[in-house]
Design a protein around this motif. Structure first.
Motif, PDB file in Angstrom:
ATOM      1  N   THR A 267       0.837  -1.195   0.000  1.00  0.00           N
ATOM      2  CA  THR A 267       0.000   0.000   0.000  1.00  0.00           C
ATOM      3  C   THR A 267       0.873   1.247   0.000  1.00  0.00           C
ATOM      4  OG1 THR A 267      -0.139  -0.038   2.416  1.00  0.00           O
ATOM      5  CG2 THR A 267      -1.905  -1.143   1.176  1.00  0.00           C
ATOM      6  N   CYS A 268       0.291   2.345  -0.440  1.00  0.00           N
ATOM      7  CA  CYS A 268       1.032   3.607  -0.553  1.00  0.00           C
ATOM      8  C   CYS A 268       0.162   4.762  -0.083  1.00  0.00           C
ATOM      9  CB  CYS A 268       1.469   3.830  -2.000  1.00  0.00           C
ATOM     10  SG  CYS A 268       2.331   5.389  -2.281  1.00  0.00           S
ATOM     11  N   THR A 269       0.747   5.650   0.687  1.00  0.00           N
ATOM     12  CA  THR A 269       0.097   6.900   1.074  1.00  0.00           C
ATOM     13  C   THR A 269       0.857   8.047   0.435  1.00  0.00           C
ATOM     14  OG1 THR A 269      -0.602   5.984   3.202  1.00  0.00           O
ATOM     15  CG2 THR A 269      -0.587   8.383   2.989  1.00  0.00           C
ATOM     16  N   VAL A 270       0.140   8.904  -0.269  1.00  0.00           N
ATOM     17  CA  VAL A 270       0.743  10.032  -0.971  1.00  0.00           C
ATOM     18  C   VAL A 270       0.483  11.304  -0.166  1.00  0.00           C
ATOM     19  CG1 VAL A 270       0.723  11.384  -3.091  1.00  0.00           C
ATOM     20  CG2 VAL A 270       0.453   8.904  -3.192  1.00  0.00           C
ATOM     21  N   VAL A 271       1.531  12.114   0.037  1.00  0.00           N
ATOM     22  CA  VAL A 271       1.403  13.293   0.892  1.00  0.00           C
ATOM     23  C   VAL A 271       1.977  14.520   0.201  1.00  0.00           C
ATOM     24  CG1 VAL A 271       1.511  11.925   3.010  1.00  0.00           C
ATOM     25  CG2 VAL A 271       3.613  12.902   2.069  1.00  0.00           C
ATOM     26  N   ASP A 272       1.537  15.683   0.669  1.00  0.00           N
ATOM     27  CA  ASP A 272       2.096  16.959   0.243  1.00  0.00           C
ATOM     28  C   ASP A 272       3.528  17.033   0.769  1.00  0.00           C
ATOM     29  OD1 ASP A 272       2.913  19.602  -0.001  1.00  0.00           O
ATOM     30  OD2 ASP A 272       0.994  20.445   0.600  1.00  0.00           O
ATOM     31  N   PRO A 273       4.520  17.158  -0.108  1.00  0.00           N
ATOM     32  CA  PRO A 273       5.911  17.111   0.366  1.00  0.00           C
ATOM     33  C   PRO A 273       6.292  18.264   1.281  1.00  0.00           C
ATOM     34  CG  PRO A 273       5.813  17.797  -1.924  1.00  0.00           C
ATOM     35  CD  PRO A 273       4.435  17.350  -1.555  1.00  0.00           C
ATOM     36  N   TRP A 274       5.517  19.357   1.262  1.00  0.00           N
ATOM     37  CA  TRP A 274       5.846  20.493   2.109  1.00  0.00           C
ATOM     38  C   TRP A 274       5.116  20.467   3.451  1.00  0.00           C
ATOM     39  CZ3 TRP A 274       5.059  23.999  -2.713  1.00  0.00           C
ATOM     40  CH2 TRP A 274       6.213  23.984  -3.495  1.00  0.00           C
ATOM     41  N   ASP A 275       4.313  19.448   3.691  1.00  0.00           N
ATOM     42  CA  ASP A 275       3.556  19.328   4.939  1.00  0.00           C
ATOM     43  C   ASP A 275       4.230  18.272   5.819  1.00  0.00           C
ATOM     44  OD1 ASP A 275       1.753  18.961   6.994  1.00  0.00           O
ATOM     45  OD2 ASP A 275      -0.013  18.845   5.697  1.00  0.00           O
ATOM     46  N   LEU A 276       5.116  18.711   6.707  1.00  0.00           N
ATOM     47  CA  LEU A 276       5.859  17.762   7.533  1.00  0.00           C
ATOM     48  C   LEU A 276       4.929  16.977   8.452  1.00  0.00           C
ATOM     49  CD1 LEU A 276       9.021  19.870   8.450  1.00  0.00           C
ATOM     50  CD2 LEU A 276       8.789  18.100   6.705  1.00  0.00           C
ATOM     51  N   GLY A 277       3.858  17.610   8.895  1.00  0.00           N
ATOM     52  CA  GLY A 277       2.885  16.890   9.708  1.00  0.00           C
ATOM     53  C   GLY A 277       2.249  15.740   8.967  1.00  0.00           C
ATOM     54  N   ALA A 278       2.017  15.931   7.663  1.00  0.00           N
ATOM     55  CA  ALA A 278       1.429  14.865   6.856  1.00  0.00           C
ATOM     56  C   ALA A 278       2.386  13.683   6.738  1.00  0.00           C
ATOM     57  CB  ALA A 278       1.065  15.401   5.472  1.00  0.00           C
ATOM     58  N   TRP A 279       3.679  13.965   6.598  1.00  0.00           N
ATOM     59  CA  TRP A 279       4.662  12.885   6.562  1.00  0.00           C
ATOM     60  C   TRP A 279       4.611  12.083   7.853  1.00  0.00           C
ATOM     61  CZ3 TRP A 279       7.135  11.302   2.354  1.00  0.00           C
ATOM     62  CH2 TRP A 279       7.362  12.190   1.301  1.00  0.00           C
ATOM     63  N   GLU A 280       4.623  12.787   8.971  1.00  0.00           N
ATOM     64  CA  GLU A 280       4.656  12.114  10.266  1.00  0.00           C
ATOM     65  C   GLU A 280       3.403  11.269  10.481  1.00  0.00           C
ATOM     66  OE1 GLU A 280       6.130  13.245  14.746  1.00  0.00           O
ATOM     67  OE2 GLU A 280       5.185  14.805  13.524  1.00  0.00           O
ATOM     68  N   ARG A 281       2.237  11.801  10.101  1.00  0.00           N
ATOM     69  CA  ARG A 281       0.987  11.071  10.291  1.00  0.00           C
ATOM     70  C   ARG A 281       0.880   9.865   9.367  1.00  0.00           C
ATOM     71  NH1 ARG A 281      -0.749  16.452  10.455  1.00  0.00           N
ATOM     72  NH2 ARG A 281      -1.427  16.351   8.265  1.00  0.00           N
ATOM     73  N   ALA A 282       1.518   9.941   8.209  1.00  0.00           N
ATOM     74  CA  ALA A 282       1.380   8.869   7.212  1.00  0.00           C
ATOM     75  C   ALA A 282       2.207   7.639   7.544  1.00  0.00           C
ATOM     76  CB  ALA A 282       1.757   9.392   5.835  1.00  0.00           C
ATOM     77  N   ILE A 283       3.294   7.808   8.301  1.00  0.00           N
ATOM     78  CA  ILE A 283       4.166   6.674   8.615  1.00  0.00           C
ATOM     79  C   ILE A 283       3.478   5.774   9.634  1.00  0.00           C
ATOM     80  CG2 ILE A 283       6.377   5.995   9.608  1.00  0.00           C
ATOM     81  CD1 ILE A 283       7.538   8.627   8.549  1.00  0.00           C
ATOM     82  N   THR A 284       3.417   4.478   9.309  1.00  0.00           N
ATOM     83  CA  THR A 284       2.774   3.492  10.164  1.00  0.00           C
ATOM     84  C   THR A 284       3.780   2.402  10.537  1.00  0.00           C
ATOM     85  OG1 THR A 284       2.082   1.923   8.455  1.00  0.00           O
ATOM     86  CG2 THR A 284       0.691   3.876   8.773  1.00  0.00           C
ATOM     87  N   PRO A 285       3.422   1.492  11.440  1.00  0.00           N
ATOM     88  CA  PRO A 285       4.338   0.379  11.746  1.00  0.00           C
ATOM     89  C   PRO A 285       4.677  -0.481  10.534  1.00  0.00           C
ATOM     90  CG  PRO A 285       2.685   0.588  13.466  1.00  0.00           C
ATOM     91  CD  PRO A 285       2.281   1.530  12.369  1.00  0.00           C
ATOM     92  N   ALA A 286       3.828  -0.436   9.502  1.00  0.00           N
ATOM     93  CA  ALA A 286       4.088  -1.234   8.297  1.00  0.00           C
ATOM     94  C   ALA A 286       4.941  -0.500   7.271  1.00  0.00           C
ATOM     95  CB  ALA A 286       2.762  -1.639   7.651  1.00  0.00           C
ATOM     96  N   THR A 287       5.253   0.770   7.504  1.00  0.00           N
ATOM     97  CA  THR A 287       5.999   1.554   6.518  1.00  0.00           C
ATOM     98  C   THR A 287       7.443   1.056   6.429  1.00  0.00           C
ATOM     99  OG1 THR A 287       4.631   3.496   7.018  1.00  0.00           O
ATOM    100  CG2 THR A 287       6.673   3.864   5.796  1.00  0.00           C
ATOM    101  N   ARG A 288       7.884   0.794   5.217  1.00  0.00           N
ATOM    102  CA  ARG A 288       9.246   0.304   4.987  1.00  0.00           C
ATOM    103  C   ARG A 288      10.064   1.223   4.092  1.00  0.00           C
ATOM    104  NH1 ARG A 288       7.672  -1.931   8.640  1.00  0.00           N
ATOM    105  NH2 ARG A 288       7.584  -4.161   9.119  1.00  0.00           N
ATOM    106  N   ALA A 289       9.453   2.293   3.596  1.00  0.00           N
ATOM    107  CA  ALA A 289      10.216   3.233   2.762  1.00  0.00           C
ATOM    108  C   ALA A 289       9.469   4.548   2.656  1.00  0.00           C
ATOM    109  CB  ALA A 289      10.465   2.661   1.370  1.00  0.00           C
ATOM    110  N   VAL A 290      10.233   5.615   2.573  1.00  0.00           N
ATOM    111  CA  VAL A 290       9.741   6.952   2.239  1.00  0.00           C
ATOM    112  C   VAL A 290      10.391   7.336   0.920  1.00  0.00           C
ATOM    113  CG1 VAL A 290      10.097   9.377   2.841  1.00  0.00           C
ATOM    114  CG2 VAL A 290       9.130   7.811   4.534  1.00  0.00           C
ATOM    115  N   LEU A 291       9.600   7.873  -0.013  1.00  0.00           N
ATOM    116  CA  LEU A 291      10.102   8.164  -1.356  1.00  0.00           C
ATOM    117  C   LEU A 291       9.827   9.617  -1.728  1.00  0.00           C
ATOM    118  CD1 LEU A 291      11.234   7.241  -4.144  1.00  0.00           C
ATOM    119  CD2 LEU A 291       8.885   6.632  -4.756  1.00  0.00           C
ATOM    120  N   VAL A 292      10.872  10.336  -2.140  1.00  0.00           N
ATOM    121  CA  VAL A 292      10.737  11.712  -2.607  1.00  0.00           C
ATOM    122  C   VAL A 292      11.664  11.922  -3.800  1.00  0.00           C
ATOM    123  CG1 VAL A 292      10.185  12.629  -0.310  1.00  0.00           C
ATOM    124  CG2 VAL A 292      12.557  12.605  -1.085  1.00  0.00           C
ATOM    125  N   GLU A 293      11.422  12.996  -4.539  1.00  0.00           N
ATOM    126  CA  GLU A 293      12.358  13.463  -5.559  1.00  0.00           C
ATOM    127  C   GLU A 293      13.074  14.687  -5.003  1.00  0.00           C
ATOM    128  OE1 GLU A 293      10.261  14.187  -9.179  1.00  0.00           O
ATOM    129  OE2 GLU A 293       9.795  12.071  -9.523  1.00  0.00           O
TER     130      GLU A 293
END
Length: 440
Positions: free
Chosen positions: A122-148
């Protein structure tokens, strides 16, 4: 950087003293005895057996890219898409989760939402400039964060140190697609990235001749910190007879060895030796090319800003961009040659603009010595939904520009020709307030 771009990985030490790495055009490699080949397949020795898993020319490219990115190692593969695919597959497993920036190349977005979904990820897509969104999106199942590092096509920048800190606090590795910047402008490993991927097709090669991709391990990812999260790396592998994470003490996380052994081989994503040699030649002038391309792109973006019929210019130097401070802090050498503009009049104006250009070539590549133009909504991002395209910063009037090495004034005159054609379609229109129009 410019010295390593010429010398890293090669010392003219072949039997003839070749200054540039030769093309080893061989599918397989002879061994003196049964034992040596057996040891190679048992991973008790290093060397070459079959070019699907390694080639001497490709090895030089891998060593050079590791040096340029300050990494512990690299893998060269058949394309940038293969690099992203293999890097993520090596980290993810069915039931795992990835958090990704919404500002990604269209092919990457499709891979995340389609192919990875087929594989149970599964994938959650977030606004790259919203640091709160990054923090909220990470779950115990998250194995990678991807950005350009620089987003395609709008050249948006991310606060990589801040995103990396959030991810690392949850023991999640950060994967950065650094295609638009390249090591001449930005080294993600110095800002928190664990894995760096490139489409070597673009600026690294630089001449539009060759497909290729590169994966670099920056050396910061240690799967042994959370062995239960990375069992394929931290436990004995039944197929290969090794524990890949044991390589960490020898200068690597084991991720590249696992990715090469399994995914490069199984997917057949080997980079041909001739392609590796072409990319190596391109890298020799990377520093010089990126300086000119970045400076000319910034100059052209400034001239387009506020022009009649131009609703928005997406470039970090434009007033009102919320990432301007990141350009100053993290990209002092420039932000590359790719950016986008939005034209009043939607697709009709964009088509007229593209068709009127004489120096810019209508093509879907970027990072060429030639300046290129395309309409993302009907090409690179056409398979995305309208909502996905909008999230990527692509609208019906968006045009992507990739600045090449031509004369700045010639390029500027060509863009004026395109704008005149677009205005002829839409009528006299004033550009919208660029500060209001900028996303974020």
């Amino acid at each position: 950087m410019s010295t390593a771009a010429i010398h890293a990985g090669w010392r003219a030490d072949d039997m003839h003293g070749a200054l540039t790495p030769p093309v080893y055009a061989s599918t397989a490699y002879a061994h003196e005895d049964h034992a040596s080949l057996k040891d190679l397949f048992a991973r008790r020795s290093s060397g070459y057996a079959y070019s699907r898993s390694g080639n001497p020319t490709t090895a030089v490219l891998e060593q050079r890219m590791a040096a340029l990115e300050g990494g512990t190692g690299a893998i060269a593969v058949a394309s940038g898409q293969a690099a992203t695919t293999i890097a993520l597959c090596a980290l993810l497993a069915p039931g795992s989760h990835v958090v990704a920036s919404q500002l990604l190349y269209g092919g990457t977005t499709e891979f995340l939402g389609d192919t990875l979904a087929d594989l149970g990820v599964t994938c959650t897509v977030v606004d790259p400039w919203d640091l709160g969104a990054w923090e909220r999106a990470i779950t115990p199942a998250t194995r990678a964060v991807l950005v350009e590092s620089i987003a395609n096509p709008g050249a948006q920048l991310v606060d990589l140190p801040a995103i990396s800190a959030l991810a690392h606090a949850r023991d999640v590795p950060v994967v950065v697609d650094a295609t638009l910047a390249g090591p001449a402008l930005h080294r993600p490993g110095e800002h928190g990235a664990d894995v760096v991927v490139h489409s070597a097709t673009k600026h690294l090669c630089g001449h539009g001749t060759t497909l290729g991709g590169v994966i670099v391990d920056t050396g910061s990812f240690d799967p042994r910190r959370c062995p239960d999260r990375w069992p394929r790396l931290t436990t004995p592998n039944a197929r290969f007879g090794v524990t890949f994470a044991d390589e960490y003490d020898r200068g690597g996380s084991g991720l590249l060895a696992y990715a090469r052994s399994k995914y490069v081989t199984d997917f057949g994503a080997a980079l041909p030796a001739a392609s590796a040699q072409q990319i190596l030649v391109g890298i020799e002038t990377l520093d010089l090319r990126m300086r000119k391309i970045s400076a000319d792109a910034a100059a052209l973006a400034g001239r387009l800003h506020g022009s009649e019929g131009v609703v928005r210019v997406d470039h970090p130097t434009i007033p009102g961009r919320p990432d301007a401070h990141l350009a100053e802090r993290d990209f002092p050498r420039g932000t590359g040659g790719v950016f986008s503009i939005d034209l009043a009049g939607s697709e009709e104006a964009a088509a007229a603009f593209c068709d009127a250009l004489e120096l810019f070539t209508l093509a879907v590549n970027i990072g060429d010595a030639r300046s290129l133009v395309c309409h993302p909504a009907t090409t690179t991002h056409c398979h995305l939904s309208e909502t996905q395209r909008r999230a990527c910063g692509v609208g019906p009037g968006t045009v992507r520009l990739s600045i090449g090495l031509e004369d700045l004034e010639d390029l500027s005159a060509d863009l004026e020709r395109g704008l005149a054609a677009a205005r002829a379609v839409t009528g006299p229109l004033a550009g919208a307030d660029p500060v209001v129009a900028v996303r974020g």
